[in-house]
Scaffold this active site. Structure first.
Site, PDB file in Angstrom:
ATOM      1  N   THR A 185      50.734  -6.688  -6.294  1.00  0.00           N
ATOM      2  CA  THR A 185      51.915  -7.079  -5.511  1.00  0.00           C
ATOM      3  C   THR A 185      51.763  -6.614  -4.071  1.00  0.00           C
ATOM      4  OG1 THR A 185      53.311  -6.982  -7.471  1.00  0.00           O
ATOM      5  CG2 THR A 185      54.425  -6.854  -5.349  1.00  0.00           C
ATOM      6  N   SER A 196      44.370  -6.264  -9.735  1.00  0.00           N
ATOM      7  CA  SER A 196      45.347  -5.337 -10.306  1.00  0.00           C
ATOM      8  C   SER A 196      44.687  -4.543 -11.426  1.00  0.00           C
ATOM      9  CB  SER A 196      46.524  -6.141 -10.866  1.00  0.00           C
ATOM     10  OG  SER A 196      47.357  -5.307 -11.640  1.00  0.00           O
ATOM     11  N   THR A 211      48.119   8.642   1.498  1.00  0.00           N
ATOM     12  CA  THR A 211      47.066   9.391   0.804  1.00  0.00           C
ATOM     13  C   THR A 211      46.539   8.576  -0.372  1.00  0.00           C
ATOM     14  OG1 THR A 211      48.156  11.427   1.448  1.00  0.00           O
ATOM     15  CG2 THR A 211      46.543  11.591  -0.330  1.00  0.00           C
ATOM     16  N   CYS A 271      57.116 -10.492 -15.099  1.00  0.00           N
ATOM     17  CA  CYS A 271      57.746 -10.161 -13.817  1.00  0.00           C
ATOM     18  C   CYS A 271      58.946 -11.060 -13.546  1.00  0.00           C
ATOM     19  CB  CYS A 271      56.736 -10.312 -12.691  1.00  0.00           C
ATOM     20  SG  CYS A 271      55.196  -9.524 -13.094  1.00  0.00           S
TER      21      CYS A 271
HETATM   22  N1  PLP Z   1      49.544 -11.588  -9.394  1.00  0.00           N
HETATM   23  C1  PLP Z   1      49.435 -12.069 -10.627  1.00  0.00           C
HETATM   24  C2  PLP Z   1      48.736 -13.365 -10.867  1.00  0.00           C
HETATM   25  C3  PLP Z   1      49.971 -11.358 -11.712  1.00  0.00           C
HETATM   26  O1  PLP Z   1      49.864 -11.849 -12.954  1.00  0.00           O
HETATM   27  C4  PLP Z   1      50.619 -10.134 -11.465  1.00  0.00           C
HETATM   28  C5  PLP Z   1      51.267  -9.387 -12.583  1.00  0.00           C
HETATM   29  O2  PLP Z   1      51.791  -9.992 -13.512  1.00  0.00           O
HETATM   30  C6  PLP Z   1      50.700  -9.661 -10.155  1.00  0.00           C
HETATM   31  C7  PLP Z   1      50.161 -10.421  -9.142  1.00  0.00           C
HETATM   32  C8  PLP Z   1      51.346  -8.332  -9.833  1.00  0.00           C
HETATM   33  O3  PLP Z   1      50.470  -7.295 -10.164  1.00  0.00           O
HETATM   34  P1  PLP Z   1      50.864  -5.744 -10.060  1.00  0.00           P
HETATM   35  O4  PLP Z   1      51.645  -5.433 -11.289  1.00  0.00           O
HETATM   36  O5  PLP Z   1      49.546  -5.025  -9.993  1.00  0.00           O
HETATM   37  O6  PLP Z   1      51.641  -5.551  -8.808  1.00  0.00           O
END
Ligand code: PLP
Length: 371
Positions: free
Chosen positions: A71, A193, A231, A319
């Site tokens: 993210t 990620s 950090t 999400c």
């Molecule tokens: N991008 C994609 C394609 C994802 O599937 C996700 C999580 O579901 C993210 C970004 C967000 O990742 P993070 O949890 O590391 O912020």
């Protein structure tokens, strides 16, 4: 039985990650910016992790910035694009909210939505036409979709963009750890990620062009060559790398001998429940993902019933919990009432064939129970 089938939301901590985290947080807990010997040792370890990440992606270590996850990395890319010029920015219609929301918030009239086909893949011809006429500041396309598993034409899009001198961003959060990461390094920007493949939550990285003019994610300290102040989370980074290297071996195998257990699950399920639909058809998908449209009842009812019998699945993107209809399914032309039947099943490195069989049996029974 292992009933966890929500790996696209997150993965359990890989044993190699746990080991690396414990070792590094015990021995290298010093601040990597410290000017004493222990600080220098922590920095050395951090730079070694950067080299390993660059090796995995096929890029230079100086192009890697460690972040708190995908993210943050996605937001940083969109923030950079929003602050650079007035040219349009192309974002595919099936991006994760980590890309689509900052794009909508910061780009205003500069945002161009890149349509996707009914089969869940971005329409490459649309981009080719667009680039004939316009020179966007950025094009953003994910590598694999988190809801459908559909693999996207990111290599072709990266090549097209390079030919037209346009920067290309690939959100590879669902690709890395599942399919070989090498080659992604040829994209200008790449988002990774750690927790999707067994690293700790809250760790990821952004690959970006070295020396990119004016790139500042967070402002503050001088860390990450001033590109991301704060950090560094060295134990988290070391654990992410340990997990990534451990699963990269499986990713190469998966690319060679794909999806047997998932395909057998789908065949078994659709023969027992013929009105269970599977999406998308006829396109390459992640080997671990199966998107079902259940024949009766709302998807949340199925999720709850499965949870009571020890299976964890999702209605789509974790999400987007409580966030209404799936934008991805809408972009594929699936009406909202059908999208409300979507169940996302996703597996990972500790799932075995008998887990898939048990899930197919439970879903078959549920199709009778839910009238
Ligand atoms: N991008 C994609 C394609 C994802 O599937 C996700 C999580 O579901 C993210 C970004 C967000 O990742 P993070 O949890 O590391 O912020």
């Amino acid at each position: 039985m292992n009933g966890y089938f929500d790996w696209n939301a997150t993965a359990p901590l890989h044993p190699a990650a746990r080991e690396a985290w414990l070792e590094v947080s015990a021995r290298f807990w010093y601040n990597p910016s410290g000017l004493y010997r222990e600080g220098a040792e922590a920095r050395e370890r951090l730079e070694e992790c950067r080299e390993r990440a660059a090796e995995l992606l096929g890029c230079e270590p100086g192009e890697i910035v460690f972040t708190s996850g995908a993210t943050e990395a996605d937001n940083a890319v969109l923030h950079w694009a929003a602050g650079h010029g007035a040219a349009p920015v192309v974002v595919s219609a099936i991006e994760h909210p980590a890309v689509s929301e900052p794009a909508a918030a910061w780009l205003g009239g500069r945002l161009r939505s890149w349509p996707c086909r009914a089969d869940g893949r971005a329409e490459l011809g649309w981009l080719a036409d667009f680039l004939e006429w316009e020179r966007p500041a950025l094009v953003s396309l994910m590598a694999a979709n988190n809801e459908t598993g559909a693999l996207q034409p990111w290599r072709e899009a990266a090549e097209l963009c390079a030919r037209h001198g346009v920067r290309f961003h690939c959100d590879a959060a669902q690709w890395c750890g599942r399919l070989p990461s090498e080659g992604l390094g040829s994209c200008d920007f790449v988002t990774v990620s750690g927790h999707k493949f067994g690293g700790p939550k809250g760790v990821g990285l952004l690959k970006l062009p070295a020396g990119l003019n004016g790139f500042r994610s967070f402002r503050g300290g001088q860390q990450e060559e001033r590109r991301r102040a704060g950090t560094e989370n060295l134990p988290g980074v070391a654990a992410m790398l340990a997990a990534w290297e451990a699963v990269e071996v499986l990713a190469s195998d998966a690319a060679a001998a794909p999806a047997e257990a998932r395909d057998a699950f789908e065949a078994r399920l659709t023969s027992a429940v013929p009105d269970m639909e599977i999406l998308p058809r006829g396109v390459p998908r992640l080997w671990n993902t199966s998107l079902l449209l259940v024949p009766r009842g709302a998807n949340v009812k199925w999720v709850a019933r499965l949870s009571r019998s020890g299976f964890q699945v999702s209605t789509g993107s974790a999400c987007s919990r409580g966030g209404g209809a799936s934008e991805v399914l809408a972009a594929m032309g699936i009406p909202a009432e059908r999208a409300g039947a979507a169940l996302r099943i996703s597996s990972g490195w500790s799932t075995v064939a008998s887990d898939w069989e048990a899930l197919a049996a439970r879903l078959t029974a549920l199709a009778d129970e839910i009238g």
